[in-house]
Design an enzyme around this catalytic site. Structure first.
Site, PDB file in Angstrom:
ATOM      1  N   THR A  35       0.808  -1.213   0.000  1.00  0.00           N
ATOM      2  CA  THR A  35       0.000   0.000   0.000  1.00  0.00           C
ATOM      3  C   THR A  35       0.851   1.279   0.000  1.00  0.00           C
ATOM      4  OG1 THR A  35      -1.711  -1.186   1.103  1.00  0.00           O
ATOM      5  CG2 THR A  35      -1.621   1.130   1.624  1.00  0.00           C
TER       6      THR A  35
ATOM      7  N   ASP B  65      -7.979  -2.669   5.467  1.00  0.00           N
ATOM      8  CA  ASP B  65      -7.997  -1.557   6.427  1.00  0.00           C
ATOM      9  C   ASP B  65      -7.909  -0.187   5.763  1.00  0.00           C
ATOM     10  OD1 ASP B  65      -5.366  -2.410   5.615  1.00  0.00           O
ATOM     11  OD2 ASP B  65      -4.526  -1.035   7.103  1.00  0.00           O
TER      12      ASP B  65
ATOM     13  N   GLY C 294      -0.031  -3.137   5.768  1.00  0.00           N
ATOM     14  CA  GLY C 294       0.207  -4.447   6.363  1.00  0.00           C
ATOM     15  C   GLY C 294      -0.991  -5.349   6.171  1.00  0.00           C
ATOM     16  N   THR C 295      -1.019  -6.398   6.973  1.00  0.00           N
ATOM     17  CA  THR C 295      -2.113  -7.370   6.897  1.00  0.00           C
ATOM     18  C   THR C 295      -3.397  -6.690   7.368  1.00  0.00           C
ATOM     19  OG1 THR C 295      -1.320  -8.041   9.055  1.00  0.00           O
ATOM     20  CG2 THR C 295      -0.708  -9.438   7.219  1.00  0.00           C
ATOM     21  N   GLY C 296      -4.183  -6.210   6.418  1.00  0.00           N
ATOM     22  CA  GLY C 296      -5.309  -5.336   6.699  1.00  0.00           C
ATOM     23  C   GLY C 296      -6.273  -5.831   7.753  1.00  0.00           C
TER      24      GLY C 296
ATOM     25  N   ARG D  45     -13.239  -8.473  -1.135  1.00  0.00           N
ATOM     26  CA  ARG D  45     -12.538  -8.272   0.147  1.00  0.00           C
ATOM     27  C   ARG D  45     -12.098  -6.803   0.263  1.00  0.00           C
ATOM     28  NH1 ARG D  45      -7.224  -6.207   1.583  1.00  0.00           N
ATOM     29  NH2 ARG D  45      -6.550  -7.219   3.492  1.00  0.00           N
ATOM     30  N   VAL D  46     -12.375  -6.204   1.408  1.00  0.00           N
ATOM     31  CA  VAL D  46     -11.917  -4.839   1.665  1.00  0.00           C
ATOM     32  C   VAL D  46     -11.008  -4.883   2.888  1.00  0.00           C
ATOM     33  CG1 VAL D  46     -12.622  -2.502   2.311  1.00  0.00           C
ATOM     34  CG2 VAL D  46     -13.994  -3.798   0.666  1.00  0.00           C
TER      35      VAL D  46
HETATM   36  N1  ASP Z   1      -3.205  -3.023   4.201  1.00  0.00           N
HETATM   37  C1  ASP Z   1      -3.479  -3.377   2.828  1.00  0.00           C
HETATM   38  C2  ASP Z   1      -4.699  -4.268   2.792  1.00  0.00           C
HETATM   39  O1  ASP Z   1      -4.840  -5.111   3.642  1.00  0.00           O
HETATM   40  C3  ASP Z   1      -2.360  -4.103   2.168  1.00  0.00           C
HETATM   41  C4  ASP Z   1      -1.027  -3.437   2.244  1.00  0.00           C
HETATM   42  O2  ASP Z   1      -0.750  -2.671   3.149  1.00  0.00           O
HETATM   43  O3  ASP Z   1      -0.203  -3.681   1.365  1.00  0.00           O
HETATM   44  O4  ASP Z   1      -5.470  -4.157   1.855  1.00  0.00           O
END
Ligand code: ASP
Length: 323
Positions: free
Chosen positions: A191, A222, A242-244, A219-220
């Site tokens: 992101t 964070d 990160g891992t949303g 899927r949505v």
């Molecule tokens: N946070 C983003 C998501 O989960 C992914 C990312 O940070 O690369 O969609």
């Protein structure tokens, strides 16, 4: 007069020196420097934090190196679904779009929602219709295409179908090319985001993403959720990557500002607790960038690397990649 400052990120994940060649590293560094300089100019000219973060994220969306706008990752179905949010700390105005498939610059759509709608979050076709009515550019899906993300998606599909953070997928490619072990299946991101404090001491944040590679359709994460991947008030501005799912569950971005407001914790300590304690406790991986109204900046991450940098008005830009 406040010492104005902008910070940006281009995602976190398995970003290691070993997986990066010198030319590629230079490309990333130059792209980050270019974006920071643009944001710095806006702040130097007396522009608002809101304008600086919107423009910084728009430029990152235009750059195919990052997973937002052009260069976005693919869903499991091989389609593109983008999310973005922007928030003005001075007014608590916010705008966001989720699951958009035809907008060249999702962050401009989020900004249009902030400025021209009584609502905060639009999804899918309704978000696109709103943006189109505001004169924003629509593109065909091919616009987002990059060979690198396409190859990444095919590898992620082949790897037990897991969803991967963008930069983890890139590391997987490098490891496979060298014939070494694939990455830990739990590690995955890419992101982009920006936070700023302007010369009046106002704060703003913006975040934009294509999500995680090989994600389920619909899927949505964070990124477009105010308080999770993006937040700004009069205490702090925060943009996460990160891992949303874990950033949603910990309401990560808001938590930084809340600790400062209610517990008197410093920006650096509040961000450290979120990234190094709260997220890892539920296997959350990634990082965030944050500024406060005194112009302090912190850029913590719990992965191998995070594309990041900051620039104070009148000073040289500072860019880093690895831990
Ligand atoms: N946070 C983003 C998501 O989960 C992914 C990312 O940070 O690369 O969609």
């Amino acid at each position: 007069m406040q010492a104005a400052v902008i910070a940006i990120h281009g995602g976190a994940g398995t970003i290691t020196r070993a997986a990066m060649d010198a030319a590629r590293e230079r490309e990333y560094i130059e792209a980050l420097q270019h974006v920071l300089q643009a944001g710095q100019r806006i702040l130097a000219d007396g522009g608002s934090a809101l304008d600086a973060v919107t423009e910084a994220v728009r430029l990152l969306e235009e750059c195919p190196l990052f997973n937002a706008g052009k260069g976005a990752v693919l869903t499991h179905a091989g389609t593109y679904e983008l999310d973005a949010a922007v928030m003005d700390g001075a007014t608590l105005d916010a705008g966001a779009v989720a699951c958009v498939t035809r907008l060249r610059n999702p962050v401009l759509a989020a900004r249009a929602v902030l400025e021209h709608s009584e609502h905060v979050l639009f999804a899918g076709a309704g978000a696109e219709a709103f943006a189109q009515a505001r004169g924003l550019e629509l593109v065909e899906p091919e616009y987002y295409f990059t060979q690198a993300r396409h190859d990444q998606w095919q590898r992620a599909r082949a790897n037990a179908g897991m969803a991967l953070l963008d930069h983890d997928a890139a590391a997987l490619a490098a490891q496979q090319a060298r014939g070494t072990e694939p990455i830990d299946p739990d590690s995955k991101f890419g992101t982009v985001g920006a936070v700023a404090c302007d010369s009046r001491g106002n704060l703003a944040a913006a975040t934009s993403t294509g999500g995680v590679t090989n994600k389920q359709v619909g899927r949505v994460g964070d990124t477009p959720l105010i308080g999770a991947g993006c937040y700004a008030d009069d205490v702090a501005a925060v943009s996460a990557t990160g891992t949303g799912e874990m950033f949603i569950r910990t309401v990560a971005a808001h938590d930084v500002a809340a600790q400062m407001r209610y517990a008197g914790v410093s920006l650096e300590e509040a961000a450290r607790r979120v990234v190094m304690e709260k997220l890892p406790a539920i296997q959350g991986r990634g990082g965030l960038i944050a500024v406060d109204r005194a112009g302090n900046v912190t850029l913590p991450f719990n992965t191998e690397g995070m594309y990041r940098g900051f620039a104070r008005v009148g000073e040289a830009v500072d860019v880093s990649i690895y831990g």
